[in-house]
Design a protein around this motif. Sequence first.
Motif, PDB file in Angstrom:
ATOM      1  N   ASN A   1      45.509  48.658  45.384  1.00 49.38           N
ATOM      2  CA  ASN A   1      44.240  48.120  45.877  1.00 49.38           C
ATOM      3  C   ASN A   1      43.095  48.303  44.882  1.00 49.38           C
ATOM      4  N   THR A   2      43.368  48.931  43.736  1.00 44.89           N
ATOM      5  CA  THR A   2      42.343  48.985  42.679  1.00 44.89           C
ATOM      6  C   THR A   2      42.020  47.592  42.163  1.00 44.89           C
ATOM      7  N   ALA A   3      42.850  46.590  42.516  1.00 41.48           N
ATOM      8  CA  ALA A   3      42.547  45.206  42.135  1.00 41.48           C
ATOM      9  C   ALA A   3      41.244  44.733  42.771  1.00 41.48           C
ATOM     10  N   ILE A   4      40.928  45.246  43.972  1.00 36.49           N
ATOM     11  CA  ILE A   4      39.740  44.776  44.700  1.00 36.49           C
ATOM     12  C   ILE A   4      38.450  45.181  43.981  1.00 36.49           C
ATOM     13  N   PRO A   5      38.233  46.480  43.714  1.00 38.13           N
ATOM     14  CA  PRO A   5      37.002  46.827  42.977  1.00 38.13           C
ATOM     15  C   PRO A   5      37.005  46.313  41.542  1.00 38.13           C
ATOM     16  N   THR A   6      38.199  46.066  40.966  1.00 39.49           N
ATOM     17  CA  THR A   6      38.243  45.518  39.614  1.00 39.49           C
ATOM     18  C   THR A   6      37.498  44.191  39.547  1.00 39.49           C
ATOM     19  N   CYS A   7      37.668  43.345  40.551  1.00 35.59           N
ATOM     20  CA  CYS A   7      36.971  42.056  40.568  1.00 35.59           C
ATOM     21  C   CYS A   7      35.460  42.245  40.601  1.00 35.59           C
ATOM     22  N   LEU A   8      34.988  43.270  41.303  1.00 41.66           N
ATOM     23  CA  LEU A   8      33.554  43.491  41.429  1.00 41.66           C
ATOM     24  C   LEU A   8      32.987  44.217  40.215  1.00 41.66           C
ATOM     25  N   VAL A   9      33.771  45.157  39.670  1.00 43.43           N
ATOM     26  CA  VAL A   9      33.323  45.881  38.480  1.00 43.43           C
ATOM     27  C   VAL A   9      33.313  44.961  37.278  1.00 43.43           C
ATOM     28  N   ALA A  10      34.279  44.022  37.213  1.00 48.39           N
ATOM     29  CA  ALA A  10      34.377  43.118  36.068  1.00 48.39           C
ATOM     30  C   ALA A  10      33.345  41.995  36.121  1.00 48.39           C
ATOM     31  N   ALA A  11      32.496  42.007  37.132  1.00 55.87           N
ATOM     32  CA  ALA A  11      31.490  40.948  37.268  1.00 55.87           C
ATOM     33  C   ALA A  11      30.435  41.092  36.178  1.00 55.87           C
ATOM     34  N   GLN A  12      30.570  40.305  35.139  1.00 54.60           N
ATOM     35  CA  GLN A  12      29.665  40.365  34.006  1.00 54.60           C
ATOM     36  C   GLN A  12      28.986  39.012  33.798  1.00 54.60           C
TER      37      GLN A  12
END
Length: 742
Positions: free
Chosen positions: A420-431
């Motif tokens: 489930n680290t895929a979920i915050p990855t999408c938000l953290v990768a928001a550049q």
Amino acid sequence: MSHHNKQNTSIHGQSRFWFGTGLAQFLAKELQDFPGRRVAAVRLFAVTLIIALVSQTLHVPALGALAILISLSYDAYANAGQSLAFGLRQLFYLIVTVIMSVLTLMLAGNDGWLVLSLSFIIMALALFHARLIAWPTGIALWYSIAVLYSPSTTDANIYQALWNIPIIGGLGLGTWTLVHLSIKPQDPRQLLTAGIAAQLASVEAIFSSRLADAGVTGQQKTLHKAAGAGQFGKLQALLGDAELLYPSIRRQHDIYLNLLLEIDGLHQLAVWLDQSLEADYRKQAMNPEKLRVYLALQKACSLVRLSVEEYRNVSEPIDVLLNNEILHAYSRLSHPSVLTAFWQALQSIAALNSQMHHPDAYSSQHTEPEDEDTANWRPAWLDYEFWARHADSLQFGIKFSLGAILCMLIVQALDWPDINTAIPTCLVAAQTSLGADYRLSLLRISGAAIGGLCAYFYVLVFQSQFDTIIGFALSTTPFWALSAWITAGSDRIAYLGRQLGFSFALFVLHDFGPVTDLYLPRDRVIGIMLGLIVMGVLDYALWPRRSVVLARHHCISALRTLSKFTVRLPDIGHLMSYILPLRLAAEKDLKTAQDLLAHALLEPDARSQTKTRERAALQTIIRDANQLSALLQVRKRYRLMSGQQFDTFPAELQQHSRTLDSALSLALEQIAQILDGERLDRVKQTTEAQVQLKQSYIEHHGVDSLSADWALEWELRFMLDEQITALIENMQQTALNSGLKS
């Protein structure tokens, strides 16, 4: 031949990923030691170690890992005012997140599709808000942890939102804030004072060098450091930080802001003069009148610097030094003089210094301007124009929120909760752009992998040797220190340190006692890769945001802002209300464009000839635009403070001056149009208008018959316009030759 091509490919690859150097040189530069980094690293090390020990002691280990991620994401170099402001604001956002999470789960927790719909809207708006204010709110990230990690367990999620999220935020934010306020806290007022004093010392050094060149005994040529682009913005930010801690400064906000503006203008004018004077003229002896003016300016500048450093009123001794009779013995009211501009600037600074020490007298005369927009009571976000103007930020929020929802569905479909680290990855990768996304993705996957290796090393070497909390602290200390040191680096490598620390913390803080779940690092990396793949596809499918295109748009915005700099202001009082907002907007756009170009190297087809030429053209235009911004500000002050009586000049001369203003503004607008993809057969040439104005001044004032000193004063005035027109025409030619397409 093939070997040569191979070598060039290797060099391009190095430039692409490591900012123009090889990996070894990149790491050597980014990991180097300096005093400020030591303090920042010690702060981050203390934060991570405290959170790790508290999480183990209070039996909240998994929450401790997330708290470490949060604390490592914040600025390790923040001063005391920044730390307090950041902690309070993030605490407010944390409360907002808890309320929204609980309400969503209570109202729609039993309807999966309704939860997804509400979550999509909430996270999209949270990302839109974060992008709009350029502030890492964290609302979307915290919300996703509470609501999307386990959507089928509504009751447990409500508990998590009510208790776990506040624990994570409180532990991370509270520890970070307390550590920053305890370990060598930097007083923003002292930093502000040092910044102002440095500018005054630079001006003083320029005056001393000028006197030394002219053969004045007792004067020395000293090196001075010119302020970089954005220095005024940094001082203004420090003023805001100081106001949070010192109410007296907040009550004198306008005085301090005017003082910053005047000192910055004085410094810009001095640097321009120092760079414009030729060596042959510097060696000429000064006449007694001019020498007295320079000596008075130097002493007054020194006195103002001491008054800033020691916080004392120097208005009376400066009034004696800057007696107008000294200036009038040299200057002529009918001719411009750069010394007159210096003189008036220092007099204004002295008056503001006096107001700082007599705030009551100032406040009694100061009245707030009437609000012209009181009739418009509707919030801006209720109007269509607001959303149309910020469509880019709205697309940003929609795209990355959709990525988080898709990853949640994939994790649930695979019944694999550990990815489930895929979920915050999408938000953290928001550049901001594709290039920034790719660079952050590279750092994220690298940091996660290195953190996993550190975790395995800890298990194999240290874990079996210690069985107490003291042993745990000693055995994990090297890994917290490594993470802190990397995170305290520049933006080019800091994110790798954050991910290293989080991956290691997620492993060693997963449960109490010895770590046995060795699959955790593997699943974490798989989850990250899943998130990056999903966002990579969405980046291309929905509104792809190329770095070079965004850089061009910011450059266009900056040029159109600079085109408004040419307006002739009636008096010096309009610099604050008219020029200051334009200046800050232009500096922000140019800085953003410069940063985006660094990310453009990672994007597809970045090494093609067309893209290479486009980046080179934008780099040149941004560099020239930064120089032009400074020169236009110098020109504005020169006009208002150099003693010219423009209203008394003949109508024909005034018309030539306005023609040049219009030509400069139109030329900048045309450069923006070219960068925006419009095809222009001809561009406005500014040299002709500049030459006509120069000739008009020469004929009206008889410049050819003046003494050498006054001929030089006019030559400096003409030189300023020539430098501006040369920069604009160079930018025009660069834009026309670049072949840029929208």
